[in-house]
Enzyme design. Structure first.
Site, PDB file in Angstrom:
ATOM      1  N   SER A 117       0.820  -1.206   0.000  1.00  0.00           N
ATOM      2  CA  SER A 117       0.000   0.000   0.000  1.00  0.00           C
ATOM      3  C   SER A 117       0.853   1.254   0.000  1.00  0.00           C
ATOM      4  CB  SER A 117      -0.951  -0.008   1.194  1.00  0.00           C
ATOM      5  OG  SER A 117      -0.251  -0.316   2.356  1.00  0.00           O
ATOM      6  N   HIS A 138      -1.803  -2.304  -6.837  1.00  0.00           N
ATOM      7  CA  HIS A 138      -2.393  -1.937  -5.556  1.00  0.00           C
ATOM      8  C   HIS A 138      -3.918  -1.995  -5.650  1.00  0.00           C
ATOM      9  CE1 HIS A 138      -3.134   1.286  -2.290  1.00  0.00           C
ATOM     10  NE2 HIS A 138      -3.138   0.077  -1.768  1.00  0.00           N
ATOM     11  N   GLU A 150      -4.327   0.506  -8.700  1.00  0.00           N
ATOM     12  CA  GLU A 150      -3.233   1.427  -9.019  1.00  0.00           C
ATOM     13  C   GLU A 150      -2.104   0.555  -9.561  1.00  0.00           C
ATOM     14  OE1 GLU A 150      -2.377   5.280  -6.344  1.00  0.00           O
ATOM     15  OE2 GLU A 150      -2.493   3.465  -5.141  1.00  0.00           O
ATOM     16  N   ASN A 188      -3.238   6.346  -1.365  1.00  0.00           N
ATOM     17  CA  ASN A 188      -3.003   6.486   0.070  1.00  0.00           C
ATOM     18  C   ASN A 188      -2.396   7.823   0.459  1.00  0.00           C
ATOM     19  OD1 ASN A 188      -4.222   4.161   0.889  1.00  0.00           O
ATOM     20  ND2 ASN A 188      -2.401   2.923   0.490  1.00  0.00           N
TER      21      ASN A 188
HETATM   22  N1  CAA Z   1     -16.156  -8.536   0.554  1.00  0.00           N
HETATM   23  C1  CAA Z   1     -16.908  -8.792  -0.546  1.00  0.00           C
HETATM   24  N2  CAA Z   1     -18.008  -8.089  -0.869  1.00  0.00           N
HETATM   25  C2  CAA Z   1     -18.386  -7.113  -0.021  1.00  0.00           C
HETATM   26  C3  CAA Z   1     -17.671  -6.797   1.144  1.00  0.00           C
HETATM   27  C4  CAA Z   1     -16.505  -7.566   1.417  1.00  0.00           C
HETATM   28  N3  CAA Z   1     -15.733  -7.325   2.489  1.00  0.00           N
HETATM   29  N4  CAA Z   1     -18.284  -5.768   1.776  1.00  0.00           N
HETATM   30  C5  CAA Z   1     -19.360  -5.447   1.032  1.00  0.00           C
HETATM   31  N5  CAA Z   1     -19.423  -6.265  -0.037  1.00  0.00           N
HETATM   32  C6  CAA Z   1     -20.429  -6.224  -1.124  1.00  0.00           C
HETATM   33  C7  CAA Z   1     -21.794  -6.612  -0.601  1.00  0.00           C
HETATM   34  O1  CAA Z   1     -21.972  -8.019  -0.653  1.00  0.00           O
HETATM   35  C8  CAA Z   1     -22.707  -5.884  -1.582  1.00  0.00           C
HETATM   36  O2  CAA Z   1     -22.751  -6.620  -2.796  1.00  0.00           O
HETATM   37  P1  CAA Z   1     -24.017  -6.547  -3.808  1.00  0.00           P
HETATM   38  O3  CAA Z   1     -24.007  -5.177  -4.424  1.00  0.00           O
HETATM   39  O4  CAA Z   1     -23.719  -7.628  -4.779  1.00  0.00           O
HETATM   40  O5  CAA Z   1     -25.231  -6.811  -2.978  1.00  0.00           O
HETATM   41  C9  CAA Z   1     -21.939  -4.596  -1.886  1.00  0.00           C
HETATM   42  O6  CAA Z   1     -20.565  -4.868  -1.556  1.00  0.00           O
HETATM   43  C10 CAA Z   1     -22.425  -3.432  -1.060  1.00  0.00           C
HETATM   44  O7  CAA Z   1     -22.353  -3.820   0.312  1.00  0.00           O
HETATM   45  P2  CAA Z   1     -23.381  -3.403   1.447  1.00  0.00           P
HETATM   46  O8  CAA Z   1     -24.730  -3.167   0.805  1.00  0.00           O
HETATM   47  O9  CAA Z   1     -23.299  -4.395   2.542  1.00  0.00           O
HETATM   48  O10 CAA Z   1     -22.808  -2.077   2.069  1.00  0.00           O
HETATM   49  P3  CAA Z   1     -22.456  -0.697   1.402  1.00  0.00           P
HETATM   50  O11 CAA Z   1     -23.345  -0.368   0.265  1.00  0.00           O
HETATM   51  O12 CAA Z   1     -22.342   0.223   2.549  1.00  0.00           O
HETATM   52  O13 CAA Z   1     -20.983  -0.936   0.784  1.00  0.00           O
HETATM   53  C11 CAA Z   1     -18.640  -0.817   0.964  1.00  0.00           C
HETATM   54  C12 CAA Z   1     -19.924  -1.399   1.551  1.00  0.00           C
HETATM   55  C13 CAA Z   1     -18.463  -1.329  -0.466  1.00  0.00           C
HETATM   56  C14 CAA Z   1     -17.510  -1.296   1.837  1.00  0.00           C
HETATM   57  C15 CAA Z   1     -18.777   0.760   0.956  1.00  0.00           C
HETATM   58  O14 CAA Z   1     -19.094   1.209   2.245  1.00  0.00           O
HETATM   59  C16 CAA Z   1     -17.530   1.454   0.483  1.00  0.00           C
HETATM   60  O15 CAA Z   1     -17.298   1.587  -0.714  1.00  0.00           O
HETATM   61  N6  CAA Z   1     -16.707   1.908   1.451  1.00  0.00           N
HETATM   62  C17 CAA Z   1     -15.459   2.595   1.138  1.00  0.00           C
HETATM   63  C18 CAA Z   1     -14.398   1.579   0.833  1.00  0.00           C
HETATM   64  C19 CAA Z   1     -13.084   2.228   0.502  1.00  0.00           C
HETATM   65  O16 CAA Z   1     -12.908   3.434   0.519  1.00  0.00           O
HETATM   66  N7  CAA Z   1     -12.100   1.377   0.186  1.00  0.00           N
HETATM   67  C20 CAA Z   1     -10.762   1.805  -0.082  1.00  0.00           C
HETATM   68  C21 CAA Z   1      -9.961   1.655   1.168  1.00  0.00           C
HETATM   69  S1  CAA Z   1      -8.316   2.191   0.903  1.00  0.00           S
HETATM   70  C22 CAA Z   1      -7.505   0.849   0.406  1.00  0.00           C
HETATM   71  O17 CAA Z   1      -7.986  -0.249   0.339  1.00  0.00           O
HETATM   72  C23 CAA Z   1      -6.102   1.070   0.029  1.00  0.00           C
HETATM   73  C24 CAA Z   1      -5.100   0.782   1.070  1.00  0.00           C
HETATM   74  O18 CAA Z   1      -4.001   0.434   0.710  1.00  0.00           O
HETATM   75  C25 CAA Z   1      -5.346   1.033   2.484  1.00  0.00           C
END
Ligand code: CAA
Length: 280
Positions: A117, A138, A150, A188
Site C-alpha cells: 500500500s 495496488h 493502481e 493512500n
Molecule cells: N467482501 C466482498 N463483498 C463485499 C464486502 C466484502 N468485504 N463488503 C461489502 N461487499 C459487497 C456486498 O456483498 C454488496 O454486494 P451486492 O451489491 O452484490 O449486494 C456490496 O458490496 C455493497 O455492500 P453493502 O450493501 O453491505 O454495504 P455498502 O453499500 O455500505 O458498501 C462498501 C460497503 C463497499 C464497503 C462501501 O461502504 C464502500 O465503498 N466503502 C469505502 C471503501 C473504501 O474506501 N475502500 C478503499 C480503502 S483504501 C484501500 O484499500 C487502500 C489501502 O491500501 C489502504
C-alpha cells in the site's frame, strides 16, 4: 498469462485470489501456515455463497471458481506461476526475503508484483535480478467490490510488463490507473492523511466517533466515515502508511498519537473485533 500465485491469504490476498479465480485464472493461494490459507479460502467461499444466494452466480460457478484455487504453503510453488501478486505484511525485511527467493524460484518470464500500500516498488525490485519485471498492483479493500487497481511503475519497470498488467487488471474486471513510484502512490497519499486527521479530531475531543463519521458521510457523500474506513483497512496498516508518508514527505504527515495508542493496544479495527467501533 494462466497461473497467478497470490502470496498472503489475508483480507487483501484472499480478495485478489477470489477475483483472479472468477476471471478464469488458475490461482495458487499461498501463506506461511495452512490455517491462514484455509481461513482465506473460508472467506472466499462465504463471499461466493452470498453471490449464489443473490442469484449473481450459480452453485456450479461457485464450485468451478473454488476449483481453480490451489492451496500452498511453499514459495517453491511459484515455479508454476506466470504472475506472482505479493500481498504479505507491510514489512520491507519480509518483502526483501520473499522477492529475492521468488527471483530464484520463478521462470524468467514470470512477472513479480506487489500489492504494497505504500512501500517503494523500486526498492522491492532491487531485491531481484529482474527489476524490469517487477511492478506494483495496488488493489483496494474490499477487493471484490472496488474497481481500482493502481498500477505502479518502479524506476526500471518495462513498458511491456506495464501493458501486460494493465490488460490483466482489466480482464479481472478492474480499472487500472497508471501511477509512478512515490510515497503512498496516489490513493493512500490522498486518503490516509484524511483518516489520520479524523483520528486527530477525535483525539482533540472535537466530536464523537459517530459525529465525525456522520459529517463525512452526510456532508461529503462518502460511503462510510473515515473512522469506520480506518477500521476496515486496519489501524496497523493505516499507521504503517502514515509512517511511510511521514518519512518520505515530512512532518505534515505525522501519525496521530491516538492512532499509535490504538495499534499498541491491539485495537486494530474490524479484524481485531475492536477499533473505533466494536465488531462482535
Ligand atoms: N467482501 C466482498 N463483498 C463485499 C464486502 C466484502 N468485504 N463488503 C461489502 N461487499 C459487497 C456486498 O456483498 C454488496 O454486494 P451486492 O451489491 O452484490 O449486494 C456490496 O458490496 C455493497 O455492500 P453493502 O450493501 O453491505 O454495504 P455498502 O453499500 O455500505 O458498501 C462498501 C460497503 C463497499 C464497503 C462501501 O461502504 C464502500 O465503498 N466503502 C469505502 C471503501 C473504501 O474506501 N475502500 C478503499 C480503502 S483504501 C484501500 O484499500 C487502500 C489501502 O491500501 C489502504
Amino acid at each position: 498469462m494462466k497461473t497467478i500465485m497470490v502470496i498472503g491469504a489475508g483480507q487483501m490476498g484472499g480478495g485478489i485470489a477470489q477475483v483472479a479465480a472468477q476471471a478464469n485464472y488458475s490461482v495458487i493461494l499461498n501463506d506461511i501456515k495452512d490455517e491462514f490459507v484455509q481461513r482465506g479460502l473460508g472467506i472466499i467461499e462465504k463471499n461466493l455463497s452470498r453471490n449464489v444466494e443473490k442469484g449473481k452466480l450459480t452453485a456450479e460457478d461457485k464450485e468451478n471458481i473454488l476449483g481453480r484455487i490451489t492451496k500452498s504453503t511453499s514459495l517453491q510453488d511459484a515455479a508454476a506461476a506466470d504472475l506472482v501478486i505479493e500481498a504479505a505484511v507491510e514489512n520491507m525485511a519480509i518483502k526483501s526475503q520473499v522477492f529475492s527467493q521468488l527471483d530464484v524460484i520463478c521462470p524468467d518470464h514470470t512477472i513479480l508484483s506487489t500489492n504494497t500500500s505504500s512501500l517503494p516498488i523500486t526498492e522491492i525490485a532491487a531485491f531481484t535480478k529482474r527489476p524490469d519485471r517487477v511492478i506494483g498492483m495496488h488493489f483496494m479493500n474490499p477487493v471484490p467490490v472496488m474497481k481500482l487497481v493502481e498500477v505502479i511503475r518502479g524506476l526500471a519497470t518495462s513498458d511491456e510488463v506495464y501493458k501486460t498488467i494493465e490488460t490483466l487488471s482489466t480482464s479481472m474486471g478492474k480499472t487500472p490507473v497508471e501511477v509512478n513510484d512515490a510515497p503512498g502512490f496516489v490513493a493512500n497519499r490522498v486518503l490516509v492523511p484524511m483518516l489520520n486527521e479524523a483520528i486527530c479530531t477525535l483525539n482533540e475531543g472535537i466530536a464523537s466517533v459517530e459525529s465525525i463519521d456522520n459529517v463525512m458521510k452526510l456532508g461529503m457523500n462518502h460511503p462510510m466515515g473515515p473512522l469506520a474506513l480506518a477500521d476496515l483497512i486496519g489501524l496497523d496498516t493505516v499507521l504503517s502508511i502514515m509512517e511511510v508518508l511521514h518519512e518520505g514527505l515530512g512532518d505534515k504527515y505525522r501519525p496521530c498519537p491516538l492512532l499509535r495508542k490504538y495499534v499498541k493496544a491491539g485495537w486494530l479495527g474490524r479484524k481485531a473485533g475492536r477499533g473505533f467501533y466494536n465488531y462482535p
